[in-house]
Design an enzyme around this catalytic site. Structure first.
Site, PDB file in Angstrom:
ATOM      1  N   SER A   7     -30.629   0.265 -27.533  1.00  0.00           N
ATOM      2  CA  SER A   7     -30.592  -1.198 -27.438  1.00  0.00           C
ATOM      3  C   SER A   7     -31.791  -1.720 -28.217  1.00  0.00           C
ATOM      4  O   SER A   7     -32.935  -1.633 -27.757  1.00  0.00           O
ATOM      5  CB  SER A   7     -30.694  -1.609 -25.967  1.00  0.00           C
ATOM      6  OG  SER A   7     -30.862  -3.001 -25.873  1.00  0.00           O
ATOM      7  N   ASP A  34     -28.362  -6.834 -28.916  1.00  0.00           N
ATOM      8  CA  ASP A  34     -28.135  -7.857 -27.886  1.00  0.00           C
ATOM      9  C   ASP A  34     -28.420  -9.228 -28.471  1.00  0.00           C
ATOM     10  O   ASP A  34     -29.554  -9.513 -28.859  1.00  0.00           O
ATOM     11  CB  ASP A  34     -29.059  -7.596 -26.693  1.00  0.00           C
ATOM     12  CG  ASP A  34     -28.571  -6.425 -25.874  1.00  0.00           C
ATOM     13  OD1 ASP A  34     -29.346  -5.515 -25.590  1.00  0.00           O
ATOM     14  OD2 ASP A  34     -27.366  -6.420 -25.539  1.00  0.00           O
TER      15      ASP A  34
HETATM   16  C1  DX5 Z   1     -29.807  -6.297 -20.800  1.00  0.00           C
HETATM   17  C2  DX5 Z   1     -29.798  -5.590 -22.127  1.00  0.00           C
HETATM   18  C3  DX5 Z   1     -29.819  -4.078 -22.201  1.00  0.00           C
HETATM   19  C4  DX5 Z   1     -30.657  -3.274 -21.339  1.00  0.00           C
HETATM   20  C5  DX5 Z   1     -31.927  -2.758 -21.959  1.00  0.00           C
HETATM   21  O1  DX5 Z   1     -29.365  -7.626 -21.034  1.00  0.00           O
HETATM   22  O2  DX5 Z   1     -28.537  -5.911 -22.663  1.00  0.00           O
HETATM   23  O3  DX5 Z   1     -30.040  -3.762 -23.520  1.00  0.00           O
HETATM   24  O4  DX5 Z   1     -31.016  -3.868 -20.169  1.00  0.00           O
HETATM   25  O5  DX5 Z   1     -32.174  -1.485 -21.412  1.00  0.00           O
HETATM   26  P1  DX5 Z   1     -33.071  -1.234 -20.104  1.00  0.00           P
HETATM   27  O6  DX5 Z   1     -32.368  -1.911 -18.985  1.00  0.00           O
HETATM   28  O7  DX5 Z   1     -33.104   0.271 -19.982  1.00  0.00           O
HETATM   29  O8  DX5 Z   1     -34.418  -1.821 -20.375  1.00  0.00           O
HETATM   30 ZN    ZN Z   2     -26.271  -5.287 -24.331  1.00  0.00          ZN
END
Ligand code: DX5
Ligand code: ZN
Length: 232
Positions: A7, A34
Site C-alpha cells: 500500500s 489509495d
Molecule cells: C486504509 C488503507 C490501507 C491500510 C494500510 O485506508 O487503505 O492501505 O490500512 O496498511 P496498514 O493498515 O497495515 O497500515
Molecule cells: Zn486500500
C-alpha cells in the site's frame, strides 16, 4: 495463488520511485494506490499524477483503490495515468454495475470495495462484473489502524457466496494485515493482501527483508494448509 501488494500510501514519500523499484525487485505482485477525496473518507493521499510518475518504474499491475465519492465521474483520470485495476466503493455510487462495466470495458480489472459495516449482499448482483472484492478490514482512510475482528466472518461468508455462485473472483483484504491477522484471513478465503505499516513498511526492516519474511510466512502457511487438507 496468494498475491501481495504494498500500500504505497505507507511508503517513504520522499523516495517513492526507489521504494517501488526495490519492492518490484523483491518480488511483490502488484502495487496498491489509495486515493482519497476528503469526503468519502476524512483524508487525502495521492492522485493520478503520482500514478503516472511511477508508471515507467515497474511493469507490475497498479491497483487503484478509489475511496472517493461518485468514482464513475473520475475513472478516465486513473485509466489514463496507467491503472491496471480499479476498485470502487459500493457505498460511493448509485450506479455500481455501470461503473464496474465501464472499468472492464476500458480493459482494466474491476474491483468493488466494502466498508466494514456494509453487508456482502450489496455485491451479490455484480459478481459477474467484478474481478476482485476488497473487504476493508479497518475503516478506510488511515494506515496504522486495528483489524476489525468481525471481518474474519465476513471474508468466509463472501468466499461461500463466490464459491456457490461459481465465479472466479479474488478476495482482497485491506487494513492491518500483518502476522497476527494473516492466517485467519487466508484460511477464510482471502488471496490478495494489501500490505502497509502492519508488516511491510517497518522501521526495523529493509523492504527486501520485509518481503522475504512475508513470502516465507505465506509459503509456510500454504504448506501447513495443504498438509491439513491431506490429513482430512
Ligand atoms: C486504509 C488503507 C490501507 C491500510 C494500510 O485506508 O487503505 O492501505 O490500512 O496498511 P496498514 O493498515 O497495515 O497500515
Ligand atoms: Zn486500500
Amino acid at each position: 495463488m496468494i498475491l501481495i501488494g504494498p500500500s504505497l500510501m505507507c511508503a517513504d514519500m520522499g523516495n517513492l520511485r526507489d521504494n517501488v523499484i526495490r519492492l518490484d525487485r523483491a518480488g511483490v505482485d502488484y502495487f496498491h494506490f489509495d486515493i482519497m477525496d476528503g469526503k468519502f473518507v476524512p483524508n487525502f493521499t495521492m492522485g493520478p499524477d503520482m500514478i503516472r510518475a511511477l508508471r515507467n518504474s515497474t511493469n507490475k499491475p497498479f491497483d487503484v483503490h478509489l475511496m472517493i465519492e461518485r468514482p464513475e465521474e473520475h475513472l478516465g483520470l486513473f485509466i489514463d495515468a496507467g491503472a491496471d485495476m480499479i476498485s470502487v466503493h459500493v457505498e460511493a455510487t448509485p450506479h455500481l454495475q455501470r461503473t464496474l462495466k465501464k472499468i472492464r470495458d476500458s480493459g482494466l480489472k474491476a474491483g468493488v470495495a466494502l466498508n466494514p459495516s456494509t453487508p456482502i449482499s450489496t455485491i451479490e448482483y455484480v459478481l459477474d462484473t467484478v474481478d476482485y472484492i476488497t473487504v476493508m478490514t479497518v475503516n478506510p482512510g488511515f494506515a496504522g489502524q486495528k483489524f476489525i475482528p468481525l471481518m474474519k466472518k465476513k471474508i468466509s461468508k463472501l468466499k461461500e457466496l463466490i464459491t456457490e455462485a461459481d465465479y472466479d473472483v479474488n478476495i482482497q483484504v485491506d487494513g492491518n494485515i500483518g502476522y497476527q491477522t494473516m492466517p485467519e484471513v487466508l484460511q477464510n478465503g482471502a488471496n490478495m493482501l494489501v500490505l502497509g505499516t502492519s508488516c511491510l513498511f517497518k522501521q526495523e526492516l529493509t523492504l527486501e527483508n520485509a518481503v522475504l519474511r512475508l513470502r516465507r510466512f505465506i509459503d509456510r502457511f500454504q504448506m501447513q494448509s495443504s498438509l491439513r487438507s491431506k490429513e482430512k
